[in-house]
Design a protein around this motif. Structure first.
Motif, PDB file in Angstrom:
ATOM      1  N   LEU A 189      -2.821 -54.234   4.546  1.00 54.32           N
ATOM      2  CA  LEU A 189      -1.632 -53.545   4.038  1.00 54.32           C
ATOM      3  C   LEU A 189      -1.871 -52.039   3.991  1.00 54.32           C
ATOM      4  CD1 LEU A 189       1.176 -53.485   2.776  1.00 54.32           C
ATOM      5  CD2 LEU A 189       0.098 -53.866   0.533  1.00 54.32           C
ATOM      6  N   GLU A 190      -3.042 -51.647   3.505  1.00 51.96           N
ATOM      7  CA  GLU A 190      -3.373 -50.220   3.446  1.00 51.96           C
ATOM      8  C   GLU A 190      -3.365 -49.601   4.842  1.00 51.96           C
ATOM      9  OE1 GLU A 190      -7.055 -47.254   2.081  1.00 51.96           O
ATOM     10  OE2 GLU A 190      -7.121 -49.398   1.612  1.00 51.96           O
ATOM     11  N   ILE A 191      -3.926 -50.305   5.801  1.00 48.59           N
ATOM     12  CA  ILE A 191      -3.984 -49.795   7.173  1.00 48.59           C
ATOM     13  C   ILE A 191      -2.579 -49.605   7.741  1.00 48.59           C
ATOM     14  CG2 ILE A 191      -4.662 -50.355   9.537  1.00 48.59           C
ATOM     15  CD1 ILE A 191      -6.989 -49.478   7.795  1.00 48.59           C
ATOM     16  N   VAL A 192      -1.724 -50.592   7.557  1.00 48.69           N
ATOM     17  CA  VAL A 192      -0.362 -50.520   8.095  1.00 48.69           C
ATOM     18  C   VAL A 192       0.420 -49.379   7.439  1.00 48.69           C
ATOM     19  CG1 VAL A 192       1.845 -51.732   8.279  1.00 48.69           C
ATOM     20  CG2 VAL A 192      -0.287 -52.955   8.726  1.00 48.69           C
ATOM     21  N   VAL A 193       0.263 -49.230   6.135  1.00 52.42           N
ATOM     22  CA  VAL A 193       0.957 -48.145   5.422  1.00 52.42           C
ATOM     23  C   VAL A 193       0.474 -46.788   5.921  1.00 52.42           C
ATOM     24  CG1 VAL A 193       1.264 -47.014   3.184  1.00 52.42           C
ATOM     25  CG2 VAL A 193       1.445 -49.503   3.359  1.00 52.42           C
TER      26      VAL A 193
END
Length: 316
Positions: free
Chosen positions: A219-223
């Motif tokens: 999730l952090e990577i996508v954000v």
């Protein structure tokens, strides 16, 4: 890539580097509000320099014993391509269709635009070493010699400047004075082999990460990817008109930071071939788009990425 070509395409260089600045600004300022600052800093460089940054970050994190963050640059490197390649391709196709609307007018004024200028060999620079000695082994030896000199200089200056930046500077100087050939590693026939080795090295670092560990940071990577691309878009959109480009071309130049060469070359060639209805139109599109994409990728992945990754390592 020569300094002459970089200066000739300075607008593309500025937009690409400004796009990187936009990515860093938005991801650091906004991303740090939602995620751990150190994890954000570990993940960002591959978003601004592709494989080169990912490799430098992995090496730097291991050297500092920060193995908990190893999955971040690797996952970022793998994931951003899922979004970056289709988006860049779509932008180039849009730009290609826009350019073809002015095909008749521009080619009437400049017939050279339908020639395959991108494949025309540049006038060779005078080499310090006679061409007869330029075997693959000797080219590799020259590259190694420059690396050794850079390492000695770094030791002599007590690592005042990050060693990767020193390598870059020495390489540029050696190329400009004619000691190193254009595309030396390709000429020696080892470029692809080294690229595969780098990719294998980067992916091997996932051996210390569990599947659950990767899922926990996805999730952090996508954000961060979304924020980074938004930063690129904002800067590209603002600079496009003053620099005489469409926003599509400007944004595509900025996105070269995600992958660099040879992906930028392959993608531009494929798009030109797909959009054009004949060879003249294909050459026309290549002459317009290819130089901008290549210098954008060089300025970000080959130059800026080294500086950014080296600096971010110190911040973690």
């Amino acid at each position: 890539m020569s300094l002459t070509e970089l200066l000739k395409q300075w607008k593309a260089v500025v937009i690409a580097l400004a796009g990187v600045a936009g990515t860093i600004t938005l991801t650091v300022l906004v991303g740090s509000l939602f995620f751990n600052t150190k994890s954000v800093l570990a993940a960002i460089p591959p978003l601004t320099g592709g494989l080169v940054s990912a490799t430098l970050m992995v090496s730097g994190l291991k050297a500092q014993g920060l193995t908990a963050y190893l999955a971040l640059p690797v996952t970022m490197f793998v994931t951003h391509s899922i979004f970056g390649y289709p988006l860049t391709s779509a932008l180039l196709k849009s730009e290609g269709r826009r350019l073809l609307k002015g095909f008749d007018k521009e080619t009437a004024e400049n017939p050279d635009l339908v020639k395959n200028n991108t494949a025309t060999a540049a006038k060779p620079k005078k080499q310090l070493i006679p061409e007869a000695y330029n075997t693959s082994a000797f080219i590799i030896t020259k590259v190694a010699a420059v690396a050794v000199l850079a390492q000695l200089f770094n030791t002599w200056t007590n690592s005042f400047v990050n060693v990767n930046v020193v390598y870059l500077i020495f390489g540029v100087i050696a190329h400009q004075v004619g000691f190193l050939d254009d595309k030396a590693l390709e000429k020696a026939g080892v470029s692809n082999w080294l690229m595969y080795g780098l990719i294998a090295f980067v992916f091997s670092q996932l051996s210390v990460v569990t599947p659950n560990g990767i899922l926990s940071i996805l999730l952090e990577i996508v954000v961060l990817i979304a924020l980074g691309m938004l930063g690129m878009f904002i800067v590209s959109f603002v600079l496009a008109k003053p620099f005489g480009m469409s926003w599509q071309m400007a944004f595509a130049c900025a996105l070269t930071a995600l992958f660099g060469f040879p992906a930028d070359y392959i993608m531009t060639s494929e798009v030109a071939h797909t959009v054009a209805s004949n060879k003249e139109e294909e050459n026309f599109l290549l002459n317009h788009m290819m130089p901008k994409m290549l210098v954008g990728g060089f300025a970000t992945v080959s130059v800026a990425s080294v500086i950014i990754a080296s600096y971010f390592i110190k911040l973690i």
